[in-house]
Design a protein around this motif. Structure first.
Motif, PDB file in Angstrom:
ATOM      1  N   SER A  82       0.804  -1.224   0.000  1.00  0.00           N
ATOM      2  CA  SER A  82       0.000   0.000   0.000  1.00  0.00           C
ATOM      3  C   SER A  82       0.834   1.269   0.000  1.00  0.00           C
ATOM      4  CB  SER A  82      -0.922   0.025   1.238  1.00  0.00           C
ATOM      5  OG  SER A  82      -1.814  -1.074   1.233  1.00  0.00           O
ATOM      6  N   PHE A  83       2.168   1.155   0.156  1.00  0.00           N
ATOM      7  CA  PHE A  83       3.015   2.330   0.280  1.00  0.00           C
ATOM      8  C   PHE A  83       4.225   2.218  -0.640  1.00  0.00           C
ATOM      9  CE2 PHE A  83       0.981   1.561   4.416  1.00  0.00           C
ATOM     10  CZ  PHE A  83       0.264   2.747   4.544  1.00  0.00           C
ATOM     11  N   VAL A  84       4.681   3.373  -1.131  1.00  0.00           N
ATOM     12  CA  VAL A  84       5.867   3.425  -1.982  1.00  0.00           C
ATOM     13  C   VAL A  84       7.095   3.330  -1.089  1.00  0.00           C
ATOM     14  CG1 VAL A  84       7.133   4.749  -3.705  1.00  0.00           C
ATOM     15  CG2 VAL A  84       4.620   4.871  -3.619  1.00  0.00           C
ATOM     16  N   LEU A  85       7.955   2.345  -1.357  1.00  0.00           N
ATOM     17  CA  LEU A  85       9.168   2.121  -0.571  1.00  0.00           C
ATOM     18  C   LEU A  85       8.852   2.009   0.927  1.00  0.00           C
ATOM     19  CD1 LEU A  85      11.595   4.508  -2.476  1.00  0.00           C
ATOM     20  CD2 LEU A  85      11.589   2.003  -2.531  1.00  0.00           C
ATOM     21  N   GLU A  86       7.653   1.468   1.212  1.00  0.00           N
ATOM     22  CA  GLU A  86       7.197   1.238   2.583  1.00  0.00           C
ATOM     23  C   GLU A  86       7.159   2.511   3.427  1.00  0.00           C
ATOM     24  OE1 GLU A  86       9.826  -1.894   3.922  1.00  0.00           O
ATOM     25  OE2 GLU A  86       8.536  -3.429   3.028  1.00  0.00           O
TER      26      GLU A  86
ATOM     27  N   ILE B  61      -0.299   4.507  -2.061  1.00  0.00           N
ATOM     28  CA  ILE B  61      -0.570   4.392  -3.492  1.00  0.00           C
ATOM     29  C   ILE B  61      -1.899   5.060  -3.817  1.00  0.00           C
ATOM     30  CG2 ILE B  61       0.722   2.251  -3.635  1.00  0.00           C
ATOM     31  CD1 ILE B  61      -1.962   0.772  -3.947  1.00  0.00           C
ATOM     32  N   PHE B  62      -2.142   5.296  -5.106  1.00  0.00           N
ATOM     33  CA  PHE B  62      -3.376   5.922  -5.552  1.00  0.00           C
ATOM     34  C   PHE B  62      -4.532   4.926  -5.484  1.00  0.00           C
ATOM     35  CE2 PHE B  62      -0.266   8.836  -7.119  1.00  0.00           C
ATOM     36  CZ  PHE B  62      -0.903  10.068  -7.166  1.00  0.00           C
ATOM     37  N   ASN B  63      -5.752   5.479  -5.457  1.00  0.00           N
ATOM     38  CA  ASN B  63      -6.955   4.649  -5.446  1.00  0.00           C
ATOM     39  C   ASN B  63      -7.140   3.921  -6.770  1.00  0.00           C
ATOM     40  OD1 ASN B  63      -7.695   5.368  -2.841  1.00  0.00           O
ATOM     41  ND2 ASN B  63      -8.904   7.124  -3.523  1.00  0.00           N
TER      42      ASN B  63
END
Length: 440
Positions: A169-173, A179-181
């Motif tokens: 759910s996250f970029v590079l944690e 992230i986008f919907n």
């Protein structure tokens, strides 16, 4: 693809137990994405749980050899009907069977709600990784296949719910970079060891680094590939596919519902081991239909021929299957030239390619009409057949060596199996329906 119609969660006056809300491991419930293993041994199907009847969605595993055996007995001279099956009273050529006959119990996993698609990445021999966009969270699940069962948690329990580590759910944690919907379409590249996910309502594209023997992680997001719709201002990225996914240096093609172009992207990997990132390449406009740029928009999916020298693209405005020459020109770059088009239904969802050479055919699902268009791409292209497959056909995928195409019917909880063998008397017909159609 079409947008899934979310259901309403029904509330009762009592508290349900965990077992009561856990989805069954041997039933289909609002099937959406589907993918066949590279060796044509198994079919993986996402169940979106769109009524929120259960506490999660699921990925089902269906063995294809038993499906072949049932079809061969049914279409043979003795018309054998095994236990758990019955002839379709309205379609004499079709056998209807309980899905539990083919599902590998406890081999699936449970994921978030409203999943849409499946990308398959080859790993070590006999092992795969599935990348699954999930709109309900939003998240991107990664699930490993060991040849017998799927897994996405640290425990050994069968049909387990994916843990947080397997739901990206996250970029590079980074918790500040969600992230986008509406994660929507996905492509997994085996040679490049990555996946790309499109986002339906933002136009974003997400890169997932998925090393063959390591954990998947989101490393990059781009939002500048496509312009907004000139009338509504909406953005959207939809289809995504690689030209040569089993070769290094693959070129990825991405389409949009709001822009009349196809964007090319490659993946850069820094020599210092830093996270990979997307490199924006050239783009080209959709010119196979209409006289001017901008006259052909709302693309819903794209796919390549086995050689990578042709790209097939499903469009909604105007409704068409468009064909592009993507063979390499004198400079070593794809030509990306329009060479043909065919009319299709108004609400086309997805497409797949099966066969090669004279046997190559394109299969396009039509969600609104319950149809499957079968298109011969040779010459200027032509519609070879239009068949009814069920209510709300969503995804279509092919097992080329088995001469079968599989269509998920979202609105009736079934999978239609279409015979594609060139010499078969039941060619381009639904010979098997997996699952009893849900009542209207």
């Amino acid at each position: 693809m079409v947008s899934i119609r979310f259901g309403l969660l029904l509330v009762c006056g009592c508290t349900a137990s965990a077992d009561e809300v856990k989805p069954p491991d041997n039933q289909l419930f609002f099937p959406t994405g589907a993918a066949v293993a590279p060796d044509d041994s198994y079919l993986f199907v996402v169940n979106a749980n769109s009524e929120l009847r259960y506490d999660s969605g699921a990925v089902s595993v269906l063995a294809l050899a038993p499906i072949d055996d049932v079809i061969a007995a049914w279409t043979g001279p003795d018309r054998v009907v095994p236990d758990g099956c019955a002839p379709d009273p309205d379609h004499g050529e079709t056998l209807v069977c309980d899905e539990a006959l083919f599902m590998s119990n406890q081999a699936g996993v449970r994921i978030g709600n409203f999943a849409t698609d499946i990308g398959v990445q080859s790993r070590d021999p006999g092992q795969l990784r599935l990348i699954i966009p999930t709109r309900g969270d939003p998240s991107i699940a990664w699930v490993d296949w060991d040849g017998a069962a799927l897994s996405c948690s640290s425990g050994s329990e069968g049909f387990a719910l994916c843990d947080d580590r397997h739901r990206l759910s996250f970029v590079l944690e980074d918790p500040d970079r969600g992230i986008f919907n509406e994660p929507f379409g996905v492509f997994a590249d085996s040679a490049g060891e990555f996946a790309m996910v499109t986002h339906l309502t933002s136009g974003a594209v997400t890169l997932v680094d998925s090393p063959r023997n390591g954990e998947a992680i989101i490393t990059d997001v781009r939002t500048d590939f496509f312009a907004p719709d000139a009338t509504s201002g909406a953005r959207g990225a939809t289809g995504v596919a690689g030209r040569t996914p089993n070769a290094s240096g693959d070129m990825i093609y991405i389409s949009s519902r709001s822009d009349d172009r196809v964007q090319m992207v490659t993946v850069g990997r820094p020599v210092n081991g830093a996270p990979p990132f997307m490199l924006q390449g050239n783009h080209f406009f959709l010119e196979a239909v209409g006289a001017n740029n901008g006259g052909s928009t709302d693309t819903r999916g794209l796919a390549f021929s086995p050689s990578g020298e042709r790209m097939y693209l499903v469009n909604r405005r105007p409704p068409s299957l468009q064909v592009y020459d993507t063979s390499l020109g004198p400079t070593g770059f794809p030509r990306n030239q329009a060479i043909g088009a065919s009319d299709v239904c108004r609400q086309a969802s997805t497409l797949t390619v099966s066969g090669a050479g004279d046997d190559e055919r394109i299969y396009v699902t039509c969600f609104q009409d319950g149809q499957l268009y079968i298109i011969d791409p040779r010459g200027a292209t032509s519609v070879e057949d239009i068949i009814l497959v069920g209510r709300g056909p969503y995804a279509v995928t092919a097992a080329t060596t088995r001469k079968k195409v599989f269509v998920t019917n979202f609105l009736e909880d079934t999978i239609a199996v279409v015979d594609t063998a060139a010499a078969s008397p039941t060619r381009n017909r639904v010979v098997l329906r997996i699952g009893e159609p849900r009542a209207l």
